[in-house]
Design a protein around this motif. Structure first.
Motif, short mmCIF file in Angstrom:
data_model
loop_
_atom_site.label_atom_id
_atom_site.label_comp_id
_atom_site.label_asym_id
_atom_site.label_seq_id
_atom_site.Cartn_x
_atom_site.Cartn_y
_atom_site.Cartn_z
N UNK A 1 49.19 53.82 41.99
CA UNK A 1 48.61 52.88 43.69
C UNK A 1 47.34 53.06 43.59
N UNK A 2 46.27 51.51 42.95
CA UNK A 2 45.02 51.89 42.83
C UNK A 2 44.44 52.37 44.23
N UNK A 3 45.36 51.36 45.79
CA UNK A 3 44.83 51.67 47.06
C UNK A 3 44.17 53.83 46.87
N UNK A 4 45.20 54.20 46.58
CA UNK A 4 45.29 55.57 47.33
C UNK A 4 44.36 56.32 46.37
N UNK A 5 44.06 55.81 45.78
CA UNK A 5 43.04 56.50 44.58
C UNK A 5 41.29 56.16 45.82
N UNK A 6 41.15 54.41 45.96
CA UNK A 6 40.18 54.02 46.80
C UNK A 6 39.98 54.63 47.37
N UNK A 7 40.90 55.20 48.44
CA UNK A 7 40.78 55.70 50.13
C UNK A 7 40.44 57.53 49.43
N UNK A 8 41.02 57.79 48.98
CA UNK A 8 39.75 59.39 47.95
C UNK A 8 38.60 59.22 47.72
N UNK B 1 43.32 43.71 42.83
CA UNK B 1 44.03 44.01 42.51
C UNK B 1 44.40 44.92 43.65
N UNK B 2 43.17 45.33 44.20
CA UNK B 2 43.61 46.35 45.27
C UNK B 2 43.56 45.32 46.76
N UNK B 3 42.20 43.69 47.44
CA UNK B 3 43.41 43.45 47.17
C UNK B 3 45.06 43.11 47.43
N UNK B 4 45.17 43.10 46.40
CA UNK B 4 46.90 42.54 46.32
C UNK B 4 47.42 43.33 46.86
N UNK B 5 47.34 44.82 46.65
CA UNK B 5 47.89 46.18 46.96
C UNK B 5 47.71 46.14 48.43
N UNK B 6 46.89 45.83 49.30
CA UNK B 6 46.43 45.86 50.49
C UNK B 6 47.80 44.64 51.57
N UNK B 7 47.31 43.87 50.99
CA UNK B 7 49.38 42.51 50.96
C UNK B 7 50.25 43.68 50.95
N UNK B 8 50.25 43.79 50.22
CA UNK B 8 51.71 44.83 49.31
C UNK B 8 51.92 45.66 51.14
N UNK C 1 33.73 51.48 32.68
CA UNK C 1 34.53 51.30 31.86
C UNK C 1 35.00 50.51 31.51
N UNK C 2 36.29 50.25 30.07
CA UNK C 2 36.27 49.58 29.38
C UNK C 2 37.77 49.43 29.83
N UNK C 3 38.31 51.40 30.28
CA UNK C 3 39.83 51.27 30.61
C UNK C 3 40.09 51.29 32.10
N UNK C 4 38.49 50.90 32.81
CA UNK C 4 38.95 51.37 35.02
C UNK C 4 39.27 49.35 34.92
N UNK C 5 40.77 49.97 35.44
CA UNK C 5 41.82 49.63 35.88
C UNK C 5 41.26 48.73 37.53
N UNK C 6 39.93 48.93 37.75
CA UNK C 6 39.57 49.12 38.90
C UNK C 6 39.56 46.99 39.33
N UNK D 1 35.96 46.24 51.08
CA UNK D 1 34.50 45.57 50.06
C UNK D 1 33.77 46.65 50.00
N UNK D 2 34.00 48.31 50.57
CA UNK D 2 33.40 49.36 50.29
C UNK D 2 33.72 50.13 49.37
N UNK D 3 34.90 49.42 48.62
CA UNK D 3 35.17 50.66 46.95
C UNK D 3 35.06 49.86 46.13
N UNK D 4 34.34 48.39 46.45
CA UNK D 4 34.16 47.47 44.97
C UNK D 4 32.73 48.34 44.92
#
Length: 680
Positions: A222-229, A127-134, A118-123, A107-110
């Motif tokens: 791996x988006x979740x690692x960038x999210x944590x940063x 996808x974050x939810x999927x990676x947390x589940x992974x 931006x157009x190239x932003x893959x966040x 939630x905070x990451x959103x």
């Protein structure tokens, strides 16, 4: 912030507690607690493969502590505590996620992701939810039945080695579906559920206690690692942004800088790493640095961020003697191209020669590599900035409060000694009169405090109204567009809404309103001070203490916290996303209502935060003042014992010693400045 000054103030405060009255002791205990926990933090952030882990090893002097040959290494936030207030100097604590914290991460990451889409932003939230589940799935395979029992818990290790650390913070290999795991290689065993690692060391070569933080890299696949940063950005006091000399200031780097600027993070320094890998040596590095400075200026405007350069690889050689990839001629060429570092090197070599031990060629070469690495310069830059920053303000305020109490105790002990020497008998009712005066002054402070708070609430209520009107007007202008041509209905692709001017205006409004409140508070505090002094002078035989002025520093130094303005807005997105929720026909009206509501909530948070901060600072000033008055009015009557003169002299001598010790904490010029600030 001098560590010696901090420790000396804590010692003096503890000493003062032994002779103070109960009211004063409570306030001094708060000062001791604040000084004890005065520990700044430094976070290293940047893209993956920029060399953060090896750079941190060189910065902290912990050679090879964070492995730099594993990609990726860090998957969690790792705090390295040097000189922790608890006194702990070894071992580590590892804190594990629970389900609530995982959801908060999403939630905070959103909010952060929505600030600069931006157009190239893959966040994307999905996808974050999927990676947390992974992460959860991997953890279940690795940990088996113990998984559910570990959530929300922590492990505390008295001793720690690199293998232990790898179990908690290294990504490790993916476990097999059958759950097979090689017990001899349990790298990353707990990493998927580890939220934070805290590792403890002695203070080392740092001038004061601090925390150095290693973060997962940004621009990580791996988006979740960038999210944590990204989410950790609000947790530190100082940031070292690590860039690679090969690809300095990429689009991802600029996006990180813009986010840090929007979050108003304050102190930042850039370190361009891996200059040893540039073919043109110092000349190429100089061009890279110039390009980075120019890019920051264009992207951020009036950027005053300092840019340093160096090589974590050179520092690694200096610490370990590992010559892999080291060209000594290049190290010396770098020093020759940088006169200040060359002087550090030559001065250091001369000092080595004057020492009693033998001089080795390898020792001199390793010393040259450490100077050329730029790590000593980085340490000096960071510690100097922290010394002069907000932490220094806390140190100065603590000194002012302690000095007020010490001067008061000196005046009281001097007066008591004079009474005994002159054999003046105190009036039998002087104790009652002092107690009544103190009670009257407390009533005055309570009444004035209520008036101050009511006046503050009136100003802030008006601020809420003005802010709501500003929000409604500004949002309407952005969403509906010029001449009623809403950008949300524009053809030809996605459209973003820009609310930066609104955020700037809201910041101006809260700064203006709190400035009014602050000035009115200071005026009323001055009135309390004057009325209190008038009441004290009316007491028979009263003599003004030298320190009887109220210390209003906490209120005078107030600045509003505007971090709520960094929050993202749900529809500060592309129309393609918005269209999934509402029909095109009503998109403008619905979007306007949603945005107004969210900005109004941000405005409420701004006002509520300002009110609570101002109230806390007001109470700090008045609590200190009441404690000071209680000390002045403390009724002391001679006991009639033969040692009364001796005891009074001892009390005076101790008070005089404490005042002298406080004066010695800072230089004479600094003391005069601090006293002037307290008296303003």
């Amino acid at each position: 912030m001098s560590e010696n000054n901090r420790r000396e103030l804590i010692r003096i405060a503890d000493d003062m507690n032994g002779t103070s009255n109960e009211e004063t002791r409570q306030f001094i205990s708060r000062i001791v607690s604040d000084l004890t926990n005065l520990k700044p933090s430094i976070a290293f952030v940047g893209q993956i493969k920029a060399g953060k882990s090896r750079l941190i090893n060189g910065f902290t002097g912990q050679a090879e502590y964070l492995p730099s040959d594993v990609n990726p290494w860090t998957t969690v936030i790792t705090d390295m505590h040097f000189g922790h207030p608890s006194g702990r100097t070894a071992g580590a604590e590892f804190h594990f996620f629970d389900n609530r914290q995982w959801q908060a991460l999403i939630a905070e990451g959103e909010e952060l992701r929505n600030m600069f889409p931006d157009d190239e932003d893959s966040y994307k939230r999905e996808m974050i939810e999927e990676q947390v589940e992974a992460m959860k799935t991997r953890a279940k395979l690795r940990l088996g039945e113990s998984y559910k029992h570990l959530l929300g818990q922590h492990h505390d290790l008295d001793d720690l080695n690199s293998d232990d650390l790898a179990r908690y913070v290294c990504a490790g290999d993916d476990p097999t579906e059958e759950g097979e795991h090689d017990p001899g290689s349990d790298r990353g065993l707990y990493s998927d559920i580890t939220r934070k690692a805290e590792v403890y060391f002695d203070i080392g070569h740092f001038p004061f206690p601090l925390t150095v933080t290693d973060t997962p890299g940004v621009n990580d696949p791996l988006l979740i690692r960038e999210e944590i940063s990204r989410q950790y950005l609000k947790e530190s006091d100082f940031f070292v942004v690590v860039l690679s000399a090969h690809q300095a200031l990429s689009r991802a780097d600029l996006k990180l800088f813009r986010l840090m600027q929007a979050l108003e993070l304050g102190q930042i320094v850039v370190f361009i790493n891996r200059v040893d890998e540039l073919g043109g040596g110092a000349e190429d590095a100089g061009k890279v640095r110039a390009d980075v400075m120019d890019g920051l200026e264009k992207a951020l405007g009036n950027s005053d961020i300092d840019v340093l350069m160096g090589s974590a690889q050179w520092a690694h050689y200096a610490l370990t003697g590992d010559e892999t990839g080291i060209n000594h001629d290049e190290v010396l060429a770098w020093l020759r191209a940088h006169p200040e570092q060359m002087k550090q090197y030559l001065d250091g070599v001369e000092e080595i020669r004057r020492g009693s031990g033998p001089i080795s060629r390898e020792g001199v070469l390793r010393f040259a590599a450490m100077i050329a690495s730029g790590l000593p310069d980085l340490r000096r830059h960071v510690t100097s900035a922290l010394t002069e920053g907000p932490r220094n303000e806390q140190l100065r305020m603590a000194w002012q409060h302690l000095n007020s109490f010490a001067q008061g105790e000196l005046e009281r002990s001097k007066a008591h000694l004079r009474v005994i020497e002159e054999e003046i008998s105190p009036a039998p009712d002087s104790g009652d009169e002092n107690s009544k005066t103190l009670a009257d002054l407390r009533t005055l402070v309570t009444q004035k405090t209520s008036e101050i708070v009511n006046d503050m609430d009136d100003v802030l209520a008006n601020l809420r109204g003005v802010m709501d009107d500003t929000v409604a007007e500004s949002v309407s202008a952005v969403v509906r567009g010029p001449n009623g041509d809403s950008p949300l209905l524009a053809k030809g692709g996605d459209t973003e809404l820009n609310f930066t001017p609104l955020r700037d205006r809201m910041r101006e409004l809260v700064q203006g309103a709190t400035q009014v409140v602050r000035q009115r508070m200071l005026s009323e505090l001055y009135s309390i001070d004057m009325q209190s002094n008038a009441a004290l002078r009316a007491l028979p035989g009263w003599q003004d203490p030298s320190d009887n002025r109220m210390n209003t520093s906490a209120v005078r130094w107030f600045r509003p916290d505007t971090t709520a303005l960094t929050r993202g807005i749900t529809v500060e997105l592309r129309v393609s996303w918005l269209s999934r929720l509402i029909s095109r026909k009503s998109v403008v009206a619905r979007a306007e209502r949603m945005i107004v509501q969210e900005f109004e909530m941000i405005g409420d948070d701004l006002v509520d935060t300002a009110r609570s901060d101002l109230l806390e600072r007001l109470n700090t000033v008045l609590d200190h003042y009441l404690a000071l008055l209680a000390g002045h009015l403390e009724h002391r009557i001679g006991s009639g014992e033969t040692n009364e003169r001796t005891e009074a002299q001892m009390a005076f001598d101790q008070a005089q010693r404490i005042v002298a010790e406080l004066s010695a904490v800072f230089g004479a010029d600094d003391v005069d400045k601090l006293l002037a600030e307290a008296a303003e």
